[in-house]
Design an enzyme around this catalytic site. Structure first.
Site, short mmCIF file in Angstrom:
data_model
loop_
_atom_site.label_atom_id
_atom_site.label_comp_id
_atom_site.label_asym_id
_atom_site.label_seq_id
_atom_site.Cartn_x
_atom_site.Cartn_y
_atom_site.Cartn_z
N THR A 16 0.83 -1.21 0.00
CA THR A 16 0.00 0.00 0.00
C THR A 16 0.86 1.26 0.00
O THR A 16 0.47 2.28 -0.55
CB THR A 16 -0.93 -0.02 1.23
OG1 THR A 16 -1.82 -1.11 1.08
CG2 THR A 16 -1.73 1.26 1.37
N THR A 95 1.64 -4.36 4.22
CA THR A 95 1.49 -4.65 5.65
C THR A 95 0.94 -6.05 5.91
O THR A 95 1.13 -6.60 7.00
CB THR A 95 0.55 -3.62 6.32
OG1 THR A 95 -0.71 -3.65 5.65
CG2 THR A 95 1.14 -2.23 6.27
N ASP A 96 0.23 -6.63 4.91
CA ASP A 96 -0.49 -7.89 5.18
C ASP A 96 0.43 -9.03 5.63
O ASP A 96 0.06 -9.81 6.49
CB ASP A 96 -1.28 -8.31 3.94
CG ASP A 96 -2.50 -7.42 3.71
OD1 ASP A 96 -2.91 -6.73 4.66
OD2 ASP A 96 -3.03 -7.43 2.59
N1 ASP Z 1 -2.67 -5.50 0.72
C1 ASP Z 1 -1.64 -4.55 1.03
C2 ASP Z 1 -0.32 -5.30 1.04
O1 ASP Z 1 -0.08 -6.01 1.97
C3 ASP Z 1 -1.91 -3.93 2.35
C4 ASP Z 1 -0.90 -2.94 2.83
O2 ASP Z 1 0.20 -2.81 2.33
O3 ASP Z 1 -1.25 -2.23 3.80
O4 ASP Z 1 0.44 -5.16 0.12
#
Ligand code: ASP
Length: 311
Positions: A16, A95-96
C-alpha cells in the site's frame, strides 16, 4: 579529509505504501504495488552523513507474497549488507505479510546491521498518506548505531521481527509487539530504546536456500468449536511435510483434531502447536504429546518449520 557518506539501501517490494488510487480521498479503492521505490524516497530527507540508494526487488500486494520473492529479497539483503559502506537496509513492503517477511529475513540473515521493514496503511496518493513518515522513520532507524537486526518500523514504533504482528486492518497504528512491547520509539528521527534487540543465529543461509519449488509444504490448521480431523487427513493424503496447529488458549486442541494430528505425527508429519491467541505464548508442559512452537505465532511457526525441514 573528505569523509565518504555511508549508504542506506531502500529495497522496494510493493504494498500500500506504493499504492495508487484514482482520488486523493480514496484510502480503500487503490491498487497496491504501483509506485516505484525511487519515487517513494524522493520526499524523504536524508539523514546527515548518509545517502540513499534504491533497488526495486518486487512490486506486489503482499497478500500475494511468495517464496521466490522471499529468496530474491534475502539474497539482495545479503549482498547489500556485505558492502562496507552500507550502514543498513530499509525494505518497503505491504502490511499484510510484513511480519512473515520480517521473521523470514531474521531467520536467514540474522544480521548485525539493521534491516528495517516499513509500509503504510494508506496509499501513496492519499491526501493523508502515512507512508512518507514511516519511510523517514525507517531510514532514521537504519542509520542509527543503536539499531541492529531485523525490525518493523510503523507509526513511530520499532518492533522486533519475532514479536511483531499486524493487529488492525484499517488504523494507521496497525502493528503491535503484544505483551513483549516495542523495541524502541522513533521521535523526530531519534531512537528512544526500550529493550535489547533480539539476536540469534540464522536458521538457514540466505544464499543457500533450496529452489522455492522444493520448499517443504507446511500448512496451518485452526482448532475451534466443532473441529474435526478432516483437514489434517486430507493434508496427510496430499503429502504435507509439516502442520502448525493454531491451538486455543495455552495450546489446547479440540480432541477430534488432536487425534488426527497425533496420527499424522505417527506417520512422520512434523506438528507444532502455537496459539490462536494474539497475546502470550504456549507454555510447554511435561508430557505434551504435540511439541509447541517455541512462542511463535502460527504464521511464523510455519516459516520456522519450513526452514527446519528444508533439505
Ligand atoms: N494488501 C496490502 C499489502 O499487503 C496492504 C498494505 O500494504 O497495507 O500489500
Amino acid at each position: 579529509m573528505q569523509v565518504t557518506p555511508q549508504r542506506i539501501v531502500v529495497l522496494g517490494t510493493g504494498g500500500t505504501i506504493a499504492g495508487r488510487a484514482a482520488s486523493a480521498r480514496d484510502n480503500l479503492g487503490y491498487k497496491a504495488g504501483e509506485v516505484g521505490v525511487d519515487a517513494l524516497v524522493q520526499g524523504v530527507a536524508a539523514v546527515d552523513g548518509f545517502e540513499l540508494a534504491t533497488e526495486q526487488v518486487a512490486q506486489l500486494d503482499s497478500k500475494d507474497m511468495d517464496f521466490g520473492t522471499w529468496c530474491a529479497l534475502a539474497r539482495r539483503c545479503a549482498h547489500w549488507l556485505a558492502q562496507a559502506d552500507v550502514a543498513g537496509i530499509v525494505v518497503t513492503h505491504g502490511t499484510d505479510t510484513m511480519e512473515e517477511t520480517a521473521f523470514f529475513l531474521h531467520a536467514v540473515l540474522a544480521p548485525v546491521k539493521p534491516v528495517v521493514l516499513t509500509g503504510a496503511m494508506r496509499p501513496a496518493t492519499s491526501a493523508a498518506a502515512d507512508g512518507p513518515q514511516n519511510l523517514a522513520d525507517a531510514v532514521a532507524v537504519a542509520a542509527s548505531p543503536l539499531a541492529q537486526g531485523v525490525s518493523v518500523v510503523f507509526a513511530g514504533a520499532v518492533h522486533s521481527a519475532i514479536d511483531v504482528q499486524k493487529v488492525h486492518g484499517y488504523r494507521l497504528d496497525a502493528f503491535s509487539s503484544g505483551d513483549a512491547g516495542p523495541l524502541a520509539y522513533v521521535e523526530e528521527g531519534k531512537l528512544r530504546v526500550l529493550r535489547a534487540w533480539p539476536r540469534g543465529p540464522a536458521l538457514r543461509n540466505a544464499n543457500a536456500l533450496p529452489d522455492p519449488a522444493d520448499w517443504p509444504r507446511v500448512e496451518i490448521v485452526l482448532s475451534h468449536a466443532g473441529a474435526s480431523g478432516a483437514v489434517v487427513h486430507a493434508l496427510v493424503k496430499d503429502g504435507v511435510a509439516g502442520i502448525v496447529v493454531a491451538a486455543t488458549g495455552n495450546g489446547t486442541v479440540h480432541h477430534a483434531l488432536e487425534a488426527a494430528l497425533l496420527a499424522a505425527q505417527g506417520q512422520g508429519v512434523q506438528v507444532r502447536r502455537s496459539s490462536r491467541c494474539l497475546l502470550g505464548r504456549v507454555l510447554p508442559q511435561a508430557g505434551d504429546r504435540l511439541p509447541d512452537a517455541d512462542g511463535l505465532s502460527p504464521v511464523k511457526a510455519r516459516i520456522a518449520l519450513q526452514l527446519e525441514l528444508m533439505p
